[in-house]
Design a protein around this motif. Structure first.
Motif, PDB file in Angstrom:
ATOM      1  N   TRP A 102       0.845  -1.207   0.000  1.00  0.00           N
ATOM      2  CA  TRP A 102       0.000   0.000   0.000  1.00  0.00           C
ATOM      3  C   TRP A 102       0.879   1.255   0.000  1.00  0.00           C
ATOM      4  O   TRP A 102       0.610   2.223  -0.697  1.00  0.00           O
ATOM      5  CB  TRP A 102      -0.922   0.020   1.251  1.00  0.00           C
ATOM      6  CG  TRP A 102      -2.057  -0.963   1.177  1.00  0.00           C
ATOM      7  CD1 TRP A 102      -2.130  -2.070   0.400  1.00  0.00           C
ATOM      8  CD2 TRP A 102      -3.282  -0.900   1.928  1.00  0.00           C
ATOM      9  NE1 TRP A 102      -3.314  -2.726   0.610  1.00  0.00           N
ATOM     10  CE2 TRP A 102      -4.042  -2.022   1.548  1.00  0.00           C
ATOM     11  CE3 TRP A 102      -3.786  -0.023   2.887  1.00  0.00           C
ATOM     12  CZ2 TRP A 102      -5.303  -2.294   2.094  1.00  0.00           C
ATOM     13  CZ3 TRP A 102      -5.043  -0.289   3.438  1.00  0.00           C
ATOM     14  CH2 TRP A 102      -5.790  -1.419   3.028  1.00  0.00           C
ATOM     15  N   VAL A 103       1.929   1.191   0.838  1.00  0.00           N
ATOM     16  CA  VAL A 103       2.844   2.343   0.904  1.00  0.00           C
ATOM     17  C   VAL A 103       3.493   2.595  -0.465  1.00  0.00           C
ATOM     18  O   VAL A 103       3.537   3.722  -0.968  1.00  0.00           O
ATOM     19  CB  VAL A 103       3.949   2.126   1.967  1.00  0.00           C
ATOM     20  CG1 VAL A 103       4.991   3.237   1.900  1.00  0.00           C
ATOM     21  CG2 VAL A 103       3.341   2.058   3.358  1.00  0.00           C
ATOM     22  N   LEU A 104       3.977   1.493  -1.087  1.00  0.00           N
ATOM     23  CA  LEU A 104       4.643   1.634  -2.382  1.00  0.00           C
ATOM     24  C   LEU A 104       3.696   2.205  -3.431  1.00  0.00           C
ATOM     25  O   LEU A 104       4.068   3.075  -4.236  1.00  0.00           O
ATOM     26  CB  LEU A 104       5.195   0.282  -2.843  1.00  0.00           C
ATOM     27  CG  LEU A 104       6.356  -0.246  -1.989  1.00  0.00           C
ATOM     28  CD1 LEU A 104       6.761  -1.641  -2.445  1.00  0.00           C
ATOM     29  CD2 LEU A 104       7.540   0.707  -2.033  1.00  0.00           C
TER      30      LEU A 104
ATOM     31  N   GLN B  86      -2.756   6.739   1.792  1.00  0.00           N
ATOM     32  CA  GLN B  86      -2.436   5.356   2.137  1.00  0.00           C
ATOM     33  C   GLN B  86      -2.019   5.262   3.602  1.00  0.00           C
ATOM     34  O   GLN B  86      -2.411   4.334   4.318  1.00  0.00           O
ATOM     35  CB  GLN B  86      -1.326   4.812   1.234  1.00  0.00           C
ATOM     36  CG  GLN B  86      -1.752   4.557  -0.200  1.00  0.00           C
ATOM     37  CD  GLN B  86      -2.679   3.346  -0.346  1.00  0.00           C
ATOM     38  OE1 GLN B  86      -3.207   2.824   0.631  1.00  0.00           O
ATOM     39  NE2 GLN B  86      -2.898   2.922  -1.589  1.00  0.00           N
ATOM     40  N   ALA B  87      -1.233   6.244   4.067  1.00  0.00           N
ATOM     41  CA  ALA B  87      -0.788   6.223   5.459  1.00  0.00           C
ATOM     42  C   ALA B  87      -1.990   6.289   6.404  1.00  0.00           C
ATOM     43  O   ALA B  87      -2.074   5.547   7.388  1.00  0.00           O
ATOM     44  CB  ALA B  87       0.162   7.400   5.708  1.00  0.00           C
ATOM     45  N   ARG B  88      -2.933   7.177   6.078  1.00  0.00           N
ATOM     46  CA  ARG B  88      -4.140   7.279   6.919  1.00  0.00           C
ATOM     47  C   ARG B  88      -4.909   5.975   6.920  1.00  0.00           C
ATOM     48  O   ARG B  88      -5.384   5.492   7.953  1.00  0.00           O
ATOM     49  CB  ARG B  88      -5.043   8.381   6.376  1.00  0.00           C
ATOM     50  CG  ARG B  88      -4.704   9.730   6.961  1.00  0.00           C
ATOM     51  CD  ARG B  88      -5.568  10.801   6.389  1.00  0.00           C
ATOM     52  NE  ARG B  88      -6.950  10.347   6.197  1.00  0.00           N
ATOM     53  CZ  ARG B  88      -7.989  11.164   6.158  1.00  0.00           C
ATOM     54  NH1 ARG B  88      -7.821  12.442   6.315  1.00  0.00           N
ATOM     55  NH2 ARG B  88      -9.213  10.685   5.951  1.00  0.00           N
ATOM     56  N   GLN B  89      -4.993   5.392   5.727  1.00  0.00           N
ATOM     57  CA  GLN B  89      -5.756   4.153   5.598  1.00  0.00           C
ATOM     58  C   GLN B  89      -5.120   3.022   6.421  1.00  0.00           C
ATOM     59  O   GLN B  89      -5.816   2.326   7.161  1.00  0.00           O
ATOM     60  CB  GLN B  89      -5.782   3.771   4.117  1.00  0.00           C
ATOM     61  CG  GLN B  89      -6.824   2.754   3.761  1.00  0.00           C
ATOM     62  CD  GLN B  89      -7.041   2.654   2.264  1.00  0.00           C
ATOM     63  OE1 GLN B  89      -8.163   2.717   1.794  1.00  0.00           O
ATOM     64  NE2 GLN B  89      -5.959   2.489   1.518  1.00  0.00           N
ATOM     65  N   ILE B  90      -3.805   2.907   6.297  1.00  0.00           N
ATOM     66  CA  ILE B  90      -3.126   1.839   7.051  1.00  0.00           C
ATOM     67  C   ILE B  90      -3.292   2.065   8.548  1.00  0.00           C
ATOM     68  O   ILE B  90      -3.564   1.123   9.315  1.00  0.00           O
ATOM     69  CB  ILE B  90      -1.622   1.789   6.696  1.00  0.00           C
ATOM     70  CG1 ILE B  90      -1.437   1.466   5.217  1.00  0.00           C
ATOM     71  CG2 ILE B  90      -0.896   0.735   7.540  1.00  0.00           C
ATOM     72  CD1 ILE B  90      -0.015   1.633   4.713  1.00  0.00           C
ATOM     73  N   SER B  91      -3.178   3.327   8.964  1.00  0.00           N
ATOM     74  CA  SER B  91      -3.286   3.579  10.399  1.00  0.00           C
ATOM     75  C   SER B  91      -4.689   3.267  10.907  1.00  0.00           C
ATOM     76  O   SER B  91      -4.870   2.838  12.041  1.00  0.00           O
ATOM     77  CB  SER B  91      -2.852   5.015  10.713  1.00  0.00           C
ATOM     78  OG  SER B  91      -3.952   5.839  10.965  1.00  0.00           O
ATOM     79  N   GLU B  92      -5.684   3.465  10.045  1.00  0.00           N
ATOM     80  CA  GLU B  92      -7.049   3.135  10.477  1.00  0.00           C
ATOM     81  C   GLU B  92      -7.252   1.634  10.639  1.00  0.00           C
ATOM     82  O   GLU B  92      -7.984   1.188  11.512  1.00  0.00           O
ATOM     83  CB  GLU B  92      -8.066   3.713   9.492  1.00  0.00           C
ATOM     84  CG  GLU B  92      -8.465   5.137   9.857  1.00  0.00           C
ATOM     85  CD  GLU B  92      -9.072   5.906   8.704  1.00  0.00           C
ATOM     86  OE1 GLU B  92      -9.681   5.262   7.813  1.00  0.00           O
ATOM     87  OE2 GLU B  92      -8.933   7.143   8.684  1.00  0.00           O
ATOM     88  N   TYR B  93      -6.592   0.871   9.775  1.00  0.00           N
ATOM     89  CA  TYR B  93      -6.758  -0.585   9.876  1.00  0.00           C
ATOM     90  C   TYR B  93      -5.899  -1.187  10.972  1.00  0.00           C
ATOM     91  O   TYR B  93      -6.239  -2.203  11.554  1.00  0.00           O
ATOM     92  CB  TYR B  93      -6.421  -1.262   8.543  1.00  0.00           C
ATOM     93  CG  TYR B  93      -7.522  -1.127   7.520  1.00  0.00           C
ATOM     94  CD1 TYR B  93      -8.786  -1.679   7.750  1.00  0.00           C
ATOM     95  CD2 TYR B  93      -7.310  -0.458   6.324  1.00  0.00           C
ATOM     96  CE1 TYR B  93      -9.799  -1.533   6.818  1.00  0.00           C
ATOM     97  CE2 TYR B  93      -8.304  -0.312   5.389  1.00  0.00           C
ATOM     98  CZ  TYR B  93      -9.561  -0.860   5.642  1.00  0.00           C
ATOM     99  OH  TYR B  93     -10.559  -0.721   4.724  1.00  0.00           O
ATOM    100  N   THR B  94      -4.731  -0.595  11.261  1.00  0.00           N
ATOM    101  CA  THR B  94      -3.786  -1.253  12.167  1.00  0.00           C
ATOM    102  C   THR B  94      -3.592  -0.522  13.490  1.00  0.00           C
ATOM    103  O   THR B  94      -3.005  -1.075  14.414  1.00  0.00           O
ATOM    104  CB  THR B  94      -2.395  -1.338  11.505  1.00  0.00           C
ATOM    105  OG1 THR B  94      -1.924   0.002  11.304  1.00  0.00           O
ATOM    106  CG2 THR B  94      -2.452  -2.048  10.166  1.00  0.00           C
ATOM    107  N   PHE B  95      -4.044   0.731  13.592  1.00  0.00           N
ATOM    108  CA  PHE B  95      -3.834   1.585  14.770  1.00  0.00           C
ATOM    109  C   PHE B  95      -2.356   1.827  15.052  1.00  0.00           C
ATOM    110  O   PHE B  95      -1.996   2.240  16.133  1.00  0.00           O
ATOM    111  CB  PHE B  95      -4.530   0.994  16.014  1.00  0.00           C
ATOM    112  CG  PHE B  95      -6.002   0.845  15.812  1.00  0.00           C
ATOM    113  CD1 PHE B  95      -6.828   1.969  15.787  1.00  0.00           C
ATOM    114  CD2 PHE B  95      -6.572  -0.416  15.619  1.00  0.00           C
ATOM    115  CE1 PHE B  95      -8.190   1.829  15.561  1.00  0.00           C
ATOM    116  CE2 PHE B  95      -7.934  -0.549  15.400  1.00  0.00           C
ATOM    117  CZ  PHE B  95      -8.751   0.574  15.366  1.00  0.00           C
TER     118      PHE B  95
END
Lengths: 242, 242
Positions: free
Chosen positions: B20-22, B191-200
């Motif tokens: 996702w980051v890439l 993407q960063a926001r999205q990942i943080s929402e899924y993983t905290f």
């Protein structure tokens, strides 16, 4: 060759040129002098249309500079001009400065332009510097390059706008020598300068300007003998006393 | 701190969060670089127009600059994406809403490009205007046309002069590209926001995003420095003796 008829120019309300009239024949060398602010640089810039004027007419080789249908770039390409601050293009090597307009304006091939450029560099004694950038040359050398650059276009006349005013004293002569040589070869020249030594040596006529007016327009001998106007006498007494 | 989160299988899409980051990096680069191409091209043309003598050319360019640099980027992003399809001719609007490929992406590119163009235009203008008038005179005096003077004399020096501020502008477009997330472009910040929402794992995720932005901008800075050194004019610009 150059006919200036009744030319007047205003910057807003301020009148910089007031009814200037004179004539420069083929092969003639005319020096224009006068105190600063007298309009001499403005007048010479009017001759190739770098400065517009509101009244009067200037003819170069029979073509009206201010005319609506005049192809100014073409006319300018036939008249060489040398500036106080040299105005070489700093991002181009010396030789590139000499070939640019030959190729872009006259349509010469790069080979022909280079050959011509090298020949004129030789003439101003700077062949060794052809690949240098202007910033690495002395003021006197830069001005000689600028003269060579103008000569590359095979001009019918040359305009000099205070060519030695920005130079260190020790470099003035190397530039004047080139100009004297040109004059002796019969080049038509209009020279704005305070170098009275140059005027004495090669000028045919001297024009003295003050407050936008041509006050004196006399053969050299007469001008340095006894100028008719008081203003010119005063000017000469100030710059010649040393 | 636990950076192993990036190697966990992502919530959707089959890859890891690193993928996702890439992907985010890829969209950030695409939006920014394409936006820059528009900004540089349009900005250069506008900057040149703003320096011309003719009002008919200058006025529209001035209007453009004042409009695009005075409206917040975020507002412009919304206008391109939500408002533009409603005010253009019906058929075009419908096409934008239903058939245009990747509408968020292209609107973001256009928005960033045209916004940044107004800022590039001002820099190009200041570069051109910092060149002494005598350079233009010299070009014109040898018979070059006005466009040729821009092409061979003014722009080559003007661009060199503005490389430092232009570098800042280029960096800004990478950072401003994050605004594209508001219209749904899945670039790095999105993407960063999205990942943080899924993983905290907010701290880890935004640390990586920050480092990536800094790496991108440092790369650009180094590249522009190299360019600056490469095109430096000997004896003229930049620190002496370098």
């Amino acid at each position: 060759m150059i006919a200036i008829k009744n030319v007047s120019k205003w910057y807003g309300e301020f009148k910089v040129l007031a009814g200037c009239t004179t004539q420069i024949e083929k092969g003639e060398v005319v020096v224009v002098c006068g105190p600063s602010g007298s309009g001499k640089s403005t007048l010479i810039k009017c001759v190739n249309g770098l400065e517009p004027f509101q009244e009067g007419e200037i003819l170069v080789d029979g073509i009206s500079v201010g005319g609506r249908k005049t192809d100014l770039p073409k006319l300018r390409s036939r008249v060489g001009m040398v500036f106080q601050h040299f105005e070489l293009f700093p991002h181009m090597k010396v030789l590139e400065n000499l070939t640019l307009a030959q190729v872009k304006v006259l349509g010469r091939t790069p080979e022909a332009a280079i050959e011509k450029g090298l020949r004129l560099l030789e003439r101003v004694d700077l062949s060794a510097h052809k690949d240098k950038f202007p910033g690495n040359l002395s003021g006197g050398q830069q001005q000689r390059v600028a003269i060579a650059r103008a000569l590359c276009m095979d001009p019918i006349a040359m305009l000099f706008d205070e060519p030695t005013s920005a130079l260190d004293p020790e470099m003035i002569n190397e530039v004047l020598d080139v100009m004297v040589e040109l004059a002796q070869e019969g080049m038509t020249m209009m020279v704005v300068t305070h170098e009275m030594g140059f005027a004495r040596k090669v000028a045919h006529r001297v024009i003295f300007m003050d407050s936008g007016r041509i006050v004196e327009d006399a053969p050299k001998e007469e001008f340095f003998g006894t100028p008719r106007s008081e203003r010119a006498q005063l000017f000469l007494s100030k710059i010649l006393q040393h | 701190m636990d950076f192993s989160v990036f190697f966990q299988p992502a919530f959707s899409g089959g890859g890891t969060y690193l993928d996702w980051v890439l992907s985010g990096i890829q969209w950030t680069l695409l939006v920014s670089i394409l936006g820059w191409v528009i900004a540089f091209t349009v900005g250069s043309v506008l900057g040149v127009l703003r320096t011309t003598q003719r009002v008919v050319l200058r006025a529209p360019a001035t209007l453009y600059v004042e409009v695009f640099r005075n409206v917040p980027l975020l507002v412009q992003m919304f206008i391109w994406y939500f408002v533009l399809p409603e005010i253009v001719p019906r058929a075009l609007g419908d096409w934008m809403k239903t058939q245009m490929p990747m509408p968020e992406f292209w609107n973001a590119v256009l928005c960033l490009g045209f916004y940044t163009a107004s800022r590039v235009a001002e820099q190009v203008r200041s570069g051109i205007q910092s060149i002494p008038r005598g350079q233009t005179y010299a070009g014109l005096a040898m018979g070059l046309t006005q466009p040729q003077v821009y092409r061979h004399v003014l722009l080559p020096m003007g661009y060199r002069i503005i490389i430092p501020p232009l570098t800042s502008e280029f960096l800004t477009i990478f950072k401003n590209s994050s605004v594209a997330l508001t219209i749904g472009v899945l670039e790095l910040t999105a993407q960063a926001r999205q990942i943080s929402e899924y993983t905290f794992r907010t701290f880890e995720v935004f640390t990586v995003a920050t480092v990536v932005y800094v790496l991108i901008t440092l790369t650009v800075t180094v590249a522009m420095r190299a360019l600056e050194g490469k095109v430096r004019v000997p004896g003229y610009l930049g620190p002496a003796g370098r």
